[in-house]
Design a protein around this motif. Structure first.
Motif, PDB file in Angstrom:
ATOM      1  N   ARG A  32       0.816  -1.226   0.000  1.00  0.00           N
ATOM      2  CA  ARG A  32       0.000   0.000   0.000  1.00  0.00           C
ATOM      3  C   ARG A  32       0.848   1.273   0.000  1.00  0.00           C
ATOM      4  NH1 ARG A  32      -4.943  -1.235  -0.545  1.00  0.00           N
ATOM      5  NH2 ARG A  32      -5.822  -3.091   0.398  1.00  0.00           N
ATOM      6  N   VAL A  33       2.146   1.135   0.301  1.00  0.00           N
ATOM      7  CA  VAL A  33       3.040   2.294   0.344  1.00  0.00           C
ATOM      8  C   VAL A  33       4.296   1.955  -0.465  1.00  0.00           C
ATOM      9  CG1 VAL A  33       4.221   3.956   1.812  1.00  0.00           C
ATOM     10  CG2 VAL A  33       2.176   2.815   2.661  1.00  0.00           C
ATOM     11  N   VAL A  34       4.151   1.983  -1.772  1.00  0.00           N
ATOM     12  CA  VAL A  34       5.278   1.651  -2.649  1.00  0.00           C
ATOM     13  C   VAL A  34       6.358   2.715  -2.490  1.00  0.00           C
ATOM     14  CG1 VAL A  34       6.009   1.321  -5.043  1.00  0.00           C
ATOM     15  CG2 VAL A  34       3.785   0.447  -4.282  1.00  0.00           C
ATOM     16  N   PRO A  35       7.594   2.285  -2.209  1.00  0.00           N
ATOM     17  CA  PRO A  35       8.666   3.275  -2.033  1.00  0.00           C
ATOM     18  C   PRO A  35       9.125   3.865  -3.362  1.00  0.00           C
ATOM     19  CG  PRO A  35       9.562   1.067  -1.927  1.00  0.00           C
ATOM     20  CD  PRO A  35       8.061   0.916  -2.033  1.00  0.00           C
ATOM     21  N   GLU A  36       9.733   5.001  -3.265  1.00  0.00           N
ATOM     22  CA  GLU A  36      10.403   5.582  -4.432  1.00  0.00           C
ATOM     23  C   GLU A  36      11.629   4.710  -4.745  1.00  0.00           C
ATOM     24  OE1 GLU A  36       9.794   8.431  -6.408  1.00  0.00           O
ATOM     25  OE2 GLU A  36       7.829   8.293  -5.456  1.00  0.00           O
ATOM     26  N   PRO A  37      12.089   4.714  -5.985  1.00  0.00           N
ATOM     27  CA  PRO A  37      13.299   3.954  -6.306  1.00  0.00           C
ATOM     28  C   PRO A  37      14.459   4.326  -5.382  1.00  0.00           C
ATOM     29  CG  PRO A  37      12.205   4.643  -8.311  1.00  0.00           C
ATOM     30  CD  PRO A  37      11.496   5.329  -7.173  1.00  0.00           C
ATOM     31  N   ALA A  38      15.228   3.296  -4.988  1.00  0.00           N
ATOM     32  CA  ALA A  38      16.299   3.472  -4.004  1.00  0.00           C
ATOM     33  C   ALA A  38      17.529   4.170  -4.568  1.00  0.00           C
ATOM     34  CB  ALA A  38      16.700   2.113  -3.424  1.00  0.00           C
ATOM     35  N   LYS A  39      17.794   3.991  -5.854  1.00  0.00           N
ATOM     36  CA  LYS A  39      18.995   4.592  -6.451  1.00  0.00           C
ATOM     37  C   LYS A  39      18.806   4.816  -7.939  1.00  0.00           C
ATOM     38  CE  LYS A  39      20.873   0.345  -5.224  1.00  0.00           C
ATOM     39  NZ  LYS A  39      21.831  -0.638  -4.898  1.00  0.00           N
ATOM     40  N   PRO A  40      19.643   5.646  -8.522  1.00  0.00           N
ATOM     41  CA  PRO A  40      19.548   5.899  -9.969  1.00  0.00           C
ATOM     42  C   PRO A  40      19.837   4.634 -10.775  1.00  0.00           C
ATOM     43  CG  PRO A  40      20.973   7.520  -8.911  1.00  0.00           C
ATOM     44  CD  PRO A  40      20.681   6.462  -7.895  1.00  0.00           C
ATOM     45  N   PHE A 120      -1.412   2.778 -24.839  1.00  0.00           N
ATOM     46  CA  PHE A 120      -1.583   2.544 -23.407  1.00  0.00           C
ATOM     47  C   PHE A 120      -0.252   2.226 -22.752  1.00  0.00           C
ATOM     48  CE2 PHE A 120      -5.458   1.221 -25.601  1.00  0.00           C
ATOM     49  CZ  PHE A 120      -6.343   2.148 -25.072  1.00  0.00           C
ATOM     50  N   TYR A 121       0.127   3.035 -21.761  1.00  0.00           N
ATOM     51  CA  TYR A 121       1.407   2.864 -21.075  1.00  0.00           C
ATOM     52  C   TYR A 121       1.187   2.553 -19.606  1.00  0.00           C
ATOM     53  CZ  TYR A 121       4.253   4.536 -24.958  1.00  0.00           C
ATOM     54  OH  TYR A 121       4.884   4.651 -26.155  1.00  0.00           O
ATOM     55  N   GLY A 122       2.028   1.670 -19.065  1.00  0.00           N
ATOM     56  CA  GLY A 122       1.997   1.350 -17.648  1.00  0.00           C
ATOM     57  C   GLY A 122       3.309   1.753 -16.997  1.00  0.00           C
ATOM     58  N   ASP A 123       3.261   1.951 -15.699  1.00  0.00           N
ATOM     59  CA  ASP A 123       4.460   2.330 -14.958  1.00  0.00           C
ATOM     60  C   ASP A 123       5.390   1.132 -14.771  1.00  0.00           C
ATOM     61  OD1 ASP A 123       4.039   5.166 -14.180  1.00  0.00           O
ATOM     62  OD2 ASP A 123       2.218   4.335 -13.296  1.00  0.00           O
ATOM     63  N   TYR A 124       6.676   1.400 -14.824  1.00  0.00           N
ATOM     64  CA  TYR A 124       7.728   0.408 -14.596  1.00  0.00           C
ATOM     65  C   TYR A 124       8.791   1.138 -13.789  1.00  0.00           C
ATOM     66  CZ  TYR A 124      11.411  -3.010 -15.901  1.00  0.00           C
ATOM     67  OH  TYR A 124      12.411  -3.958 -15.902  1.00  0.00           O
ATOM     68  N   TRP A 125       8.836   0.853 -12.487  1.00  0.00           N
ATOM     69  CA  TRP A 125       9.796   1.510 -11.612  1.00  0.00           C
ATOM     70  C   TRP A 125      10.847   0.507 -11.174  1.00  0.00           C
ATOM     71  CZ3 TRP A 125       6.896   4.824  -7.393  1.00  0.00           C
ATOM     72  CH2 TRP A 125       6.147   5.823  -8.025  1.00  0.00           C
ATOM     73  N   VAL A 126      12.104   0.836 -11.403  1.00  0.00           N
ATOM     74  CA  VAL A 126      13.201   0.024 -10.880  1.00  0.00           C
ATOM     75  C   VAL A 126      13.393   0.471  -9.431  1.00  0.00           C
ATOM     76  CG1 VAL A 126      15.599  -0.678 -11.144  1.00  0.00           C
ATOM     77  CG2 VAL A 126      14.224  -0.135 -13.181  1.00  0.00           C
ATOM     78  N   LEU A 127      12.800  -0.284  -8.517  1.00  0.00           N
ATOM     79  CA  LEU A 127      12.793   0.098  -7.101  1.00  0.00           C
ATOM     80  C   LEU A 127      14.157  -0.060  -6.446  1.00  0.00           C
ATOM     81  CD1 LEU A 127       9.394  -1.514  -6.131  1.00  0.00           C
ATOM     82  CD2 LEU A 127       9.866   0.906  -6.588  1.00  0.00           C
ATOM     83  N   ASP A 128      14.906  -1.052  -6.899  1.00  0.00           N
ATOM     84  CA  ASP A 128      16.264  -1.261  -6.388  1.00  0.00           C
ATOM     85  C   ASP A 128      16.986  -2.188  -7.353  1.00  0.00           C
ATOM     86  OD1 ASP A 128      18.445  -0.930  -4.740  1.00  0.00           O
ATOM     87  OD2 ASP A 128      17.619  -2.064  -3.053  1.00  0.00           O
ATOM     88  N   HIS A 129      18.303  -2.150  -7.288  1.00  0.00           N
ATOM     89  CA  HIS A 129      19.111  -3.038  -8.130  1.00  0.00           C
ATOM     90  C   HIS A 129      20.468  -3.223  -7.483  1.00  0.00           C
ATOM     91  CE1 HIS A 129      21.646   0.239  -9.696  1.00  0.00           C
ATOM     92  NE2 HIS A 129      20.528   0.954  -9.760  1.00  0.00           N
ATOM     93  N   GLY A 130      21.133  -4.300  -7.867  1.00  0.00           N
ATOM     94  CA  GLY A 130      22.478  -4.549  -7.368  1.00  0.00           C
ATOM     95  C   GLY A 130      23.455  -3.544  -7.940  1.00  0.00           C
ATOM     96  N   ASP A 131      24.526  -3.313  -7.224  1.00  0.00           N
ATOM     97  CA  ASP A 131      25.535  -2.349  -7.689  1.00  0.00           C
ATOM     98  C   ASP A 131      26.136  -2.745  -9.033  1.00  0.00           C
ATOM     99  OD1 ASP A 131      25.115  -0.772  -5.448  1.00  0.00           O
ATOM    100  OD2 ASP A 131      26.739  -1.709  -4.309  1.00  0.00           O
TER     101      ASP A 131
END
Length: 182
Positions: A32-40, A120-131
């Motif tokens: 219910r509270v999706v975080p913003e992406p952690a890093k660029p 029609f476009y949907g959101d795709y957020w990379v919330l986190d990724h390995g270094d």
């Protein structure tokens, strides 16, 4: 004439309702509270093949295993997306979906819009990724969709356990997770 107009309106409404019945329905909200992406995200480093390890089951992916995605940059800066998976298990019939994505947050590169169906476009957020871009956790603002991706088709148990822990740390309901058989 008025009667004919009412019949046409009813037929039109019926056609719209029938079309809506075929639109994929979203699953339950798992965060219910999706975080913003952690890093660029570096678009160049994100390109290539990703194997799906876990996901929230979505109607458009129901029953798919052996799922992988290939991303490549188009000359116009958009991203070519080719999603593939096998219906009925890792040895099942291969299904392929082709789409296009565009980066909508140029400051971080972590938020994209993806389309497989025309305008029609949907959101795709990379919330986190390995270094080293060896794994990626992808979601979107509604908390109904989640994908956990790795560069290796069959990563070791340590990596899978750390990804499970990270997904939970991001606030996702692990009970909704479906493990993708590779």
């Amino acid at each position: 004439m008025r009667k004919l107009g009412m019949v046409a309106l009813a037929l039109g409404a019926s056609a719209i309702l029938a079309a809506c019945a075929k639109i994929p329905r979203p699953g339950p909200v798992g965060n219910r509270v999706v975080p913003e992406p952690a890093k660029p995200v570096s678009a160049d480093r994100y390109m290539g093949r990703w194997y799906e390890q876990f996901r929230y089951e979505a109607s458009f992916q129901k029953g798919m295993d052996g799922v992988f995605a290939d991303y490549s940059l188009n000359p116009d800066g958009s991203v070519k997306v080719v999603n593939s998976g096998r219906k009925g298990g890792p040895g099942g019939t291969l299904k392929v979906s082709r789409g296009k994505a565009r980066i909508v947050d140029p400051d971080t590169g972590a938020k994209l819009k993806v389309s497989f169906f025309g305008p029609f476009y949907g959101d795709y957020w990379v919330l986190d990724h390995g270094d080293a871009y060896e794994w990626s956790i992808v979601g979107e603002p509604s908390g109904r969709y989640l994908w956990v991706l790795t560069r290796e088709q069959r990563p070791n148990a340590v990596m899978l356990a750390s990804l499970e822990a990270r997904v939970k740390q991001l606030g996702y309901d692990w009970s909704l997770i479906r493990r993708t058989r590779q």
